[in-house]
Design an enzyme around this catalytic site. Structure first.
Site, PDB file in Angstrom:
ATOM      1  N   TYR A  64      -0.426 -14.905   4.946  1.00 24.28           N
ATOM      2  CA  TYR A  64      -0.341 -13.816   5.924  1.00 24.28           C
ATOM      3  C   TYR A  64       1.121 -13.484   6.147  1.00 24.28           C
ATOM      4  O   TYR A  64       1.963 -14.377   6.243  1.00 24.28           O
ATOM      5  CB  TYR A  64      -0.976 -14.236   7.262  1.00 24.28           C
ATOM      6  CG  TYR A  64      -2.264 -13.502   7.531  1.00 24.28           C
ATOM      7  CD1 TYR A  64      -2.282 -12.116   7.563  1.00 24.28           C
ATOM      8  CD2 TYR A  64      -3.457 -14.188   7.737  1.00 24.28           C
ATOM      9  CE1 TYR A  64      -3.456 -11.432   7.783  1.00 24.28           C
ATOM     10  CE2 TYR A  64      -4.633 -13.505   7.959  1.00 24.28           C
ATOM     11  CZ  TYR A  64      -4.631 -12.115   7.983  1.00 24.28           C
ATOM     12  OH  TYR A  64      -5.775 -11.435   8.191  1.00 24.28           O
ATOM     13  N   GLU A  66       2.246 -10.470   8.346  1.00 26.84           N
ATOM     14  CA  GLU A  66       2.389  -9.264   9.191  1.00 26.84           C
ATOM     15  C   GLU A  66       3.831  -9.135   9.655  1.00 26.84           C
ATOM     16  O   GLU A  66       4.517 -10.130   9.890  1.00 26.84           O
ATOM     17  CB  GLU A  66       1.442  -9.347  10.379  1.00 26.84           C
ATOM     18  CG  GLU A  66      -0.003  -9.151   9.944  1.00 26.84           C
ATOM     19  CD  GLU A  66      -0.993  -9.307  11.072  1.00 26.84           C
ATOM     20  OE1 GLU A  66      -0.594  -9.221  12.252  1.00 26.84           O
ATOM     21  OE2 GLU A  66      -2.174  -9.525  10.769  1.00 26.84           O
ATOM     22  N   ASP A 241       3.029  13.936  -0.422  1.00 32.04           N
ATOM     23  CA  ASP A 241       2.188  12.903  -1.028  1.00 32.04           C
ATOM     24  C   ASP A 241       2.331  13.057  -2.548  1.00 32.04           C
ATOM     25  O   ASP A 241       1.760  13.979  -3.137  1.00 32.04           O
ATOM     26  CB  ASP A 241       0.745  13.133  -0.569  1.00 32.04           C
ATOM     27  CG  ASP A 241      -0.235  12.162  -1.207  1.00 32.04           C
ATOM     28  OD1 ASP A 241       0.132  11.482  -2.175  1.00 32.04           O
ATOM     29  OD2 ASP A 241      -1.390  12.103  -0.736  1.00 32.04           O
ATOM     30  N   THR A 270       0.932   6.416  -4.335  1.00 34.33           N
ATOM     31  CA  THR A 270       0.260   5.217  -4.820  1.00 34.33           C
ATOM     32  C   THR A 270       1.153   4.627  -5.901  1.00 34.33           C
ATOM     33  O   THR A 270       2.085   5.284  -6.379  1.00 34.33           O
ATOM     34  CB  THR A 270      -1.122   5.527  -5.427  1.00 34.33           C
ATOM     35  OG1 THR A 270      -0.966   6.544  -6.406  1.00 34.33           O
ATOM     36  CG2 THR A 270      -2.106   5.974  -4.360  1.00 34.33           C
ATOM     37  N   LYS A 273      -1.067   5.125 -10.381  1.00 35.82           N
ATOM     38  CA  LYS A 273      -1.463   6.290 -11.190  1.00 35.82           C
ATOM     39  C   LYS A 273      -0.409   6.484 -12.286  1.00 35.82           C
ATOM     40  O   LYS A 273      -0.249   5.593 -13.108  1.00 35.82           O
ATOM     41  CB  LYS A 273      -1.623   7.508 -10.274  1.00 35.82           C
ATOM     42  CG  LYS A 273      -2.744   7.333  -9.233  1.00 35.82           C
ATOM     43  CD  LYS A 273      -2.994   8.600  -8.453  1.00 35.82           C
ATOM     44  CE  LYS A 273      -4.215   8.484  -7.569  1.00 35.82           C
ATOM     45  NZ  LYS A 273      -3.906   8.019  -6.202  1.00 35.82           N
ATOM     46  N   ARG A 279      -2.749  -1.454  -8.191  1.00 39.59           N
ATOM     47  CA  ARG A 279      -3.356  -0.542  -7.210  1.00 39.59           C
ATOM     48  C   ARG A 279      -2.702  -0.797  -5.862  1.00 39.59           C
ATOM     49  O   ARG A 279      -2.667  -1.930  -5.382  1.00 39.59           O
ATOM     50  CB  ARG A 279      -4.856  -0.804  -7.093  1.00 39.59           C
ATOM     51  CG  ARG A 279      -5.595  -0.667  -8.403  1.00 39.59           C
ATOM     52  CD  ARG A 279      -7.071  -0.630  -8.154  1.00 39.59           C
ATOM     53  NE  ARG A 279      -7.368   0.588  -7.440  1.00 39.59           N
ATOM     54  CZ  ARG A 279      -7.495   1.789  -8.005  1.00 39.59           C
ATOM     55  NH1 ARG A 279      -7.372   1.900  -9.308  1.00 39.59           N
ATOM     56  NH2 ARG A 279      -7.748   2.850  -7.294  1.00 39.59           N
TER      57      ARG A 279
HETATM   58  N1  DSN Z   1      -8.786   8.693  -5.977  1.00 42.25           N
HETATM   59  C1  DSN Z   1      -7.570   9.408  -6.156  1.00 42.25           C
HETATM   60  C2  DSN Z   1      -7.700  10.456  -7.196  1.00 42.25           C
HETATM   61  O1  DSN Z   1      -8.516  10.271  -8.073  1.00 42.25           O
HETATM   62  O2  DSN Z   1      -6.997  11.454  -7.171  1.00 42.25           O
HETATM   63  C3  DSN Z   1      -7.060   9.963  -4.906  1.00 42.25           C
HETATM   64  O3  DSN Z   1      -7.790   9.543  -3.818  1.00 42.25           O
END
Ligand code: DSN
Length: 478
Positions: A64, A66, A241, A270, A273, A279
């Site tokens: 943990y 935090e 974003d 994120t 991607k 992830r």
């Molecule tokens: N799941 C992601 C996407 O496929 O674009 C975004 O939430």
């Protein structure tokens, strides 16, 4: 690390897992086989490196932590501090950001941290100052009630879901649509492109606290300098974003006006991607928001995942290597080759092409819904996802679009020639699929027919296309 070391590491891990629950070990092995055999065109997926994957499977998961580096609610976080600080340092250096917060567990979490950092900075802090107290527990009941009302009545302007925005940019069923008084900007009905004059007009009328830029299904570059000017003109905080295109920013494909980091007050992303990490999520911000962002856990987030922060540090270190820029450029070259191949064969693409890692096919041109097209492609070994197109008559469930992206296939080493062959496979499946009907004769949005022999043939061709580009060539589980 040698090929043998990676194989040994994964084989040993599976052996240890198999001794406890063999079905989990089998599922992990089966997932590798499935991923190796499928033509993965999901724009938001990729393949993390063995080093990144291995960094996640260890005892950091037990801890943990935090709070933030050097300021934890638990003792014994010295090693977590090391990996969190490393991940943040790599993120700052990679993106040229003043501050990085690497704890968010996902893009949605990163956006929530960002929203609440802005609300705390622009609504809560002034209220505390006005009441001459240090923190919310010191407010009178009446002042606390008034502050809660004010927090719940702020305005946000973001791109609509069907124009390519993300559901966390104010879609009503998502918490962002419930937290904020929200309005959306769309795209030009003729061109499918963002019309910055219309965004400026909407901002002038609505006067949002937060202007959100960024997308999950818009196949073009966005001019963040112009959006920042619009935000400034109405006193809005500018948030971007960049979850989808962070890899293109890291790889310097998107620079200048198209790099959000120098223009936005706060940027979320994120890490899995186009950035090709584990992830997870991340927030970058300008110095004035850093303290509020660092309060993300435990104010908005559950306990951080130190094993994932370790993997973020590894993946961000990889993205700082010179070959990542080459990878990022190849993602876009492949995406453009795929778009050109589809257009040449007669497909209808939203905006008529792409500047980034994704292509949005309007499958109404083939007489199909997104759901029918997605399933027919899956039957043929091609993994995509259905997606709304602007002003979609079929809503967010059935949709009229198929979103395809090239980060994953580019990681495997496929190039522009293979993208043209991929376009041929997709076009063949979609032209040979017929929309079905319901029992009462009305058109079905889900049923379809596709000759199974053709689907098998396409699946074999997809496998042949992948064969020269093995996935995780250094990992042999046999
Ligand atoms: N799941 C992601 C996407 O496929 O674009 C975004 O939430």
């Amino acid at each position: 690390m040698s090929r043998n070391a990676e194989s040994t590491a994964f084989r040993s891990a599976l052996e240890v897992i198999r001794a406890v629950e063999p079905r989990v070990a089998d599922a992990i092995g089966a997932e590798l086989t499935d991923q190796r055999e499928s033509l993965k065109l999901i724009a938001s997926e990729n393949y993390a490196s063995p080093a990144t994957l291995l960094a996640m499977g260890n005892w950091f998961s037990d801890k943990y932590a935090e709070g933030t580096v050097g300021r934890r609610f638990y003792a014994g976080c010295q090693n977590v501090d090391t990996v969190e600080a490393l991940a943040a340092e790599h993120a700052r250096e990679l993106f040229g950001a003043a501050h990085a917060y690497v704890q968010p567990h996902s893009g949605i979490d990163a956006n929530l941290v960002a929203f609440w950092a802005v609300l705390a900075d622009r609504v809560e802090s002034p209220a505390l100052k006005k009441a001459q107290v240090r923190q919310v527990n010191d407010l009178t009941e009446a002042d606390w009630f008034a502050l809660r009302r004010e927090l719940g009545n702020q305005r946000m302007l973001g791109m609509s879901l069907d124009a390519g925005g993300h559901l966390t940019h104010g879609f009503r069923p998502n918490i962002s649509g419930k937290m904020f008084d929200q309005r959306s900007y769309g795209t030009d009905p003729e061109t499918g492109l963002i019309d910055y004059d219309r965004v400026a007009e909407a901002a002038r009328e609505f006067k949002p606290l937060i202007l959100v830029g960024g997308y999950s299904a818009y196949p073009r570059k966005v001019n963040f300098r112009i959006l920042r000017e619009i935000a400034d003109s109405v006193g809005a905080t500018f948030m971007v974003d960049m979850a989808h295109f962070a890899g293109l920013v890291a790889g310097k494909v998107f620079t200048g006006d198209f790099d959000p980091v120098p223009h936005a007050h706060i940027v979320t992303t994120t890490t899995h991607k186009s950035l090709r990490g584990p992830r997870g999520g991340m927030v970058l911000c300008q110095p004035e928001l850093a303290d509020q962002v660092d309060r993300g856990c435990p104010m908005v987030l559950g306990g951080p995942l130190p094993h994932v922060m370790a993997a973020k540090a590894v993946a961000l270190a990889e993205a700082r290597r010179p070959d990542f820029a080459d990878y990022a450029q190849r993602i876009v070259d492949n995406s453009q080759a795929l778009a050109e191949g589809l257009l040449r064969r007669g497909a209808k693409l939203v905006t008529g092409g792409t500047d980034n890692h994704l292509v949005l096919i309007d499958v109404s041109g083939y007489g199909l819904t997104g759901r029918q097209a997605e399933q027919a492609l899956l039957d043929s070994g091609i993994v995509t996802n259905r997606n709304s197109v602007p002003q979609d008559p079929n809503g967010a469930w059935y949709t009229s679009g198929i979103r395809i992206g090239t980060p994953a296939l580019t990681t495997r080493g496929l190039g522009t020639a293979e993208m043209d062959q991929t376009a041929e496979l997709i076009h063949t499946v979609l032209t040979q699929t017929t929309a079905g009907a319901n029992a009462d004769g009305t058109p079905s949005k889900a049923k379809y027919t596709l000759d199974p022999a053709l689907a098998d043939k396409i699946a074999r061709q997809a496998t042949d296309l992948l064969a020269p580009h093995p996935l995780y060539p250094s990992v042999d589980l046999t």
